[in-house]
Scaffold this motif. Sequence first.
Motif, PDB file in Angstrom:
ATOM      1  N   GLU A  16     -38.556  22.014   1.082  1.00  0.00           N
ATOM      2  CA  GLU A  16     -37.731  21.520  -0.017  1.00  0.00           C
ATOM      3  C   GLU A  16     -36.392  21.060   0.528  1.00  0.00           C
ATOM      4  O   GLU A  16     -35.817  21.699   1.413  1.00  0.00           O
ATOM      5  CB  GLU A  16     -37.516  22.624  -1.049  1.00  0.00           C
ATOM      6  CG  GLU A  16     -36.508  22.315  -2.131  1.00  0.00           C
ATOM      7  CD  GLU A  16     -37.060  21.400  -3.205  1.00  0.00           C
ATOM      8  OE1 GLU A  16     -36.318  20.513  -3.662  1.00  0.00           O
ATOM      9  OE2 GLU A  16     -38.216  21.601  -3.608  1.00  0.00           O
ATOM     10  N   SER A  17     -35.873  19.950   0.023  1.00  0.00           N
ATOM     11  CA  SER A  17     -34.593  19.420   0.477  1.00  0.00           C
ATOM     12  C   SER A  17     -33.448  20.323   0.037  1.00  0.00           C
ATOM     13  O   SER A  17     -33.264  20.578  -1.147  1.00  0.00           O
ATOM     14  CB  SER A  17     -34.371  18.010  -0.076  1.00  0.00           C
ATOM     15  OG  SER A  17     -33.050  17.586   0.186  1.00  0.00           O
ATOM     16  N   THR A  18     -32.664  20.780   1.002  1.00  0.00           N
ATOM     17  CA  THR A  18     -31.545  21.658   0.666  1.00  0.00           C
ATOM     18  C   THR A  18     -30.371  20.899   0.062  1.00  0.00           C
ATOM     19  O   THR A  18     -29.540  21.485  -0.621  1.00  0.00           O
ATOM     20  CB  THR A  18     -31.044  22.394   1.919  1.00  0.00           C
ATOM     21  OG1 THR A  18     -30.693  21.427   2.904  1.00  0.00           O
ATOM     22  CG2 THR A  18     -32.107  23.315   2.468  1.00  0.00           C
ATOM     23  N   GLU A  19     -30.267  19.606   0.329  1.00  0.00           N
ATOM     24  CA  GLU A  19     -29.143  18.820  -0.169  1.00  0.00           C
ATOM     25  C   GLU A  19     -29.460  18.170  -1.506  1.00  0.00           C
ATOM     26  O   GLU A  19     -28.738  18.339  -2.489  1.00  0.00           O
ATOM     27  CB  GLU A  19     -28.767  17.716   0.841  1.00  0.00           C
ATOM     28  CG  GLU A  19     -28.381  18.225   2.215  1.00  0.00           C
ATOM     29  CD  GLU A  19     -26.979  18.799   2.281  1.00  0.00           C
ATOM     30  OE1 GLU A  19     -26.686  19.707   1.497  1.00  0.00           O
ATOM     31  OE2 GLU A  19     -26.202  18.334   3.123  1.00  0.00           O
ATOM     32  N   ALA A  79     -40.864  15.107   1.552  1.00  0.00           N
ATOM     33  CA  ALA A  79     -41.457  16.020   2.532  1.00  0.00           C
ATOM     34  C   ALA A  79     -42.892  16.371   2.163  1.00  0.00           C
ATOM     35  O   ALA A  79     -43.729  16.585   3.044  1.00  0.00           O
ATOM     36  CB  ALA A  79     -40.616  17.287   2.655  1.00  0.00           C
ATOM     37  N   TRP A 102     -34.269  17.100   8.944  1.00  0.00           N
ATOM     38  CA  TRP A 102     -32.944  16.871   8.347  1.00  0.00           C
ATOM     39  C   TRP A 102     -32.907  17.398   6.922  1.00  0.00           C
ATOM     40  O   TRP A 102     -31.955  18.058   6.501  1.00  0.00           O
ATOM     41  CB  TRP A 102     -32.622  15.368   8.362  1.00  0.00           C
ATOM     42  CG  TRP A 102     -31.511  15.017   7.421  1.00  0.00           C
ATOM     43  CD1 TRP A 102     -30.172  15.169   7.635  1.00  0.00           C
ATOM     44  CD2 TRP A 102     -31.653  14.492   6.099  1.00  0.00           C
ATOM     45  NE1 TRP A 102     -29.459  14.757   6.525  1.00  0.00           N
ATOM     46  CE2 TRP A 102     -30.349  14.339   5.567  1.00  0.00           C
ATOM     47  CE3 TRP A 102     -32.745  14.131   5.314  1.00  0.00           C
ATOM     48  CZ2 TRP A 102     -30.118  13.843   4.292  1.00  0.00           C
ATOM     49  CZ3 TRP A 102     -32.523  13.635   4.038  1.00  0.00           C
ATOM     50  CH2 TRP A 102     -31.226  13.496   3.535  1.00  0.00           C
ATOM     51  N   SER A 103     -33.968  17.132   6.185  1.00  0.00           N
ATOM     52  CA  SER A 103     -34.015  17.471   4.764  1.00  0.00           C
ATOM     53  C   SER A 103     -33.907  18.972   4.511  1.00  0.00           C
ATOM     54  O   SER A 103     -33.242  19.397   3.567  1.00  0.00           O
ATOM     55  CB  SER A 103     -35.316  16.930   4.157  1.00  0.00           C
ATOM     56  OG  SER A 103     -35.442  17.286   2.803  1.00  0.00           O
ATOM     57  N   ILE A 104     -34.568  19.775   5.346  1.00  0.00           N
ATOM     58  CA  ILE A 104     -34.609  21.220   5.084  1.00  0.00           C
ATOM     59  C   ILE A 104     -33.475  21.982   5.763  1.00  0.00           C
ATOM     60  O   ILE A 104     -33.395  23.211   5.628  1.00  0.00           O
ATOM     61  CB  ILE A 104     -35.961  21.829   5.516  1.00  0.00           C
ATOM     62  CG1 ILE A 104     -36.156  21.741   7.024  1.00  0.00           C
ATOM     63  CG2 ILE A 104     -37.112  21.174   4.773  1.00  0.00           C
ATOM     64  CD1 ILE A 104     -37.405  22.454   7.526  1.00  0.00           C
ATOM     65  N   ASP A 131     -34.872  18.017  -3.649  1.00  0.00           N
ATOM     66  CA  ASP A 131     -36.031  17.177  -3.906  1.00  0.00           C
ATOM     67  C   ASP A 131     -37.020  17.320  -2.765  1.00  0.00           C
ATOM     68  O   ASP A 131     -36.723  16.969  -1.632  1.00  0.00           O
ATOM     69  CB  ASP A 131     -35.590  15.710  -4.026  1.00  0.00           C
ATOM     70  CG  ASP A 131     -36.736  14.800  -4.410  1.00  0.00           C
ATOM     71  OD1 ASP A 131     -37.702  14.735  -3.652  1.00  0.00           O
ATOM     72  OD2 ASP A 131     -36.649  14.158  -5.469  1.00  0.00           O
ATOM     73  N   GLY A 132     -38.217  17.824  -3.085  1.00  0.00           N
ATOM     74  CA  GLY A 132     -39.211  18.049  -2.050  1.00  0.00           C
ATOM     75  C   GLY A 132     -40.296  17.001  -1.981  1.00  0.00           C
ATOM     76  O   GLY A 132     -41.240  17.144  -1.198  1.00  0.00           O
TER      77      GLY A 132
END
Length: 558
Positions: free
Chosen positions: A324-327, A334, A375-377, A330-331
């Motif tokens: 899941e995107s921490t910023e 991914a 990067w996303s996580i 939105d997952g």
Amino acid sequence: MTKEYDVIVVGAGFGGPVAAKKCAEAGLRTLMIERSENIGDKVISGLTIPFYGFLFGPAFIRDGNPPFERPADGIVNFIIIDIEKEEIEIDDSLILPKPLSPIIAFGYNTYCKPFCEWEAKQAVKAGVELKTSTTVIDFLKEDNFIRGVITDKGEKFESKIVINAEGSQGLLAIKAGIRDKYPPETISLADTYDYIMPKKAIDRIFGYTSRFCWGWDEQKIAPPLGHGNGLMVWPYRNSIHFMQDQCLSLDEGKIPNLNKLFNVYHKNITNNLSWWKNKVAPYIKLRARLWEGFEIYVGLDKNLRNRPNFTDGMILIGDAAGLESTELCDGVPAAWFSAEIAADVAIEAIKINDTSKKFLKKYNEKIKAHPIIQWSISGTNRYNLRIAQEEHNEKKLKKYIHDGWGLGALTHFMTPMLKIILLYIRKDVKILSKWIKMYFRYFQNWLHESFDDSVKIKYKIKSSKSSKLFELFFRVSMRIMDSISKFIQRLIKRFEPRINFFTDNGNNIIKKLLPVAEPIYLRLNKLFKPVSDRLSQKLINYVDRADPLIFKEISMRR
């Protein structure tokens, strides 16, 4: 009697259909099992799917006609220093400039249910067998290998491999001993108000931007900084979402009364925020209030991040794998990326008849090597807002917001973005023109409310001379883009070490350039706004009347 399949995919959310479709297209007997009666019933809210999901995700989505509600050209951040005095600062640096905007979009706002339904439909077309109203409760095992699943109806389905796409709420990965249960401090509960609102009012008030509101916790207008998001307002076609979320557990194990707090936050901000009270409230009608949980800080938990995403006979994708995107919270991107990687590994594993975790380790290696997933996580700006809250540090508050949801995001996004762009150019010389056609096709379909392969856009308006000139210009431009791709391919082959050095240092370069470049960029945007607005509208008018075939790939034409 036990039915046999090559692949069983558990879950038909955003990721499951992507993995199932790819496996079926490879000739594998594929079963997709969904616990809901109707696809998307468990993900009925909405979200913004960022542009990189569409650019670097499944080709059938990029080159297809998926349903979405509104293009999004960026974010307007309202940093509320004092709500009573209406002391508010705005950071709107992360809005794509016109005339590129709104056709070239930052992302696409969509309701999850129709999008998941569309994906599942594409999977079924490819030969996937879909079974709904069915919950997988256990596995068939042989010598600790997962060899299939057992459903709540007592049915047994054998398979060579299971792809687990059950989402963050699923327990199968825990039951299999692969993952640990996500702790409450990594889980956020979203409180969403779904309002009907006339499209003309949305167009006038929001345009194509999403609005985020941030404020100190003592004002009780948004959840504690760093323990969730501020207030988010997402515009769709004929509706908007008013959403805020908060972690289930705060520092030192403190458990907040979310039902009470969310009501307090909602009342305070709707009564005191003038743009909501005066511009939005007169046009809205409440349709539903939604509650949904999702993981947001799993990627920042070292123990969870280092847990495997595979075992003998099973691979985890998307939220089930903690991606899941921490910023951006939105997952979906991914989920799409990991679904394709999982399908590729599953296809190879079945081909060589080795679904052991020794071979499936390849999946986890590819996940760790994927620049956008990692990067996303791993982004920390939202998490770090708690530092600004604890210190009541206005400077840090603005910095973390700017670096997470402003132009400062480039300081940690440039390197992964450059790496994956070059990777795609290496593989496909026509990728730049495919991306551009996607943007224009998506926007034209949005203008005409025309989605899915079964919908045909009927143009009764005769093309004008200027429209024909636009179409000619567009076709020539696409040929030029293909030539540029070929040139970049040659550069990569000849100067690969130097190019890799540049991409590896992309973030550092932007960190040095941005303090000087950003003020100039924002001033130029403001200076040329009257001209760029007119050009943007002319471009929209051309796209509205254009022959839809020029925005499609040849393989899609009849």
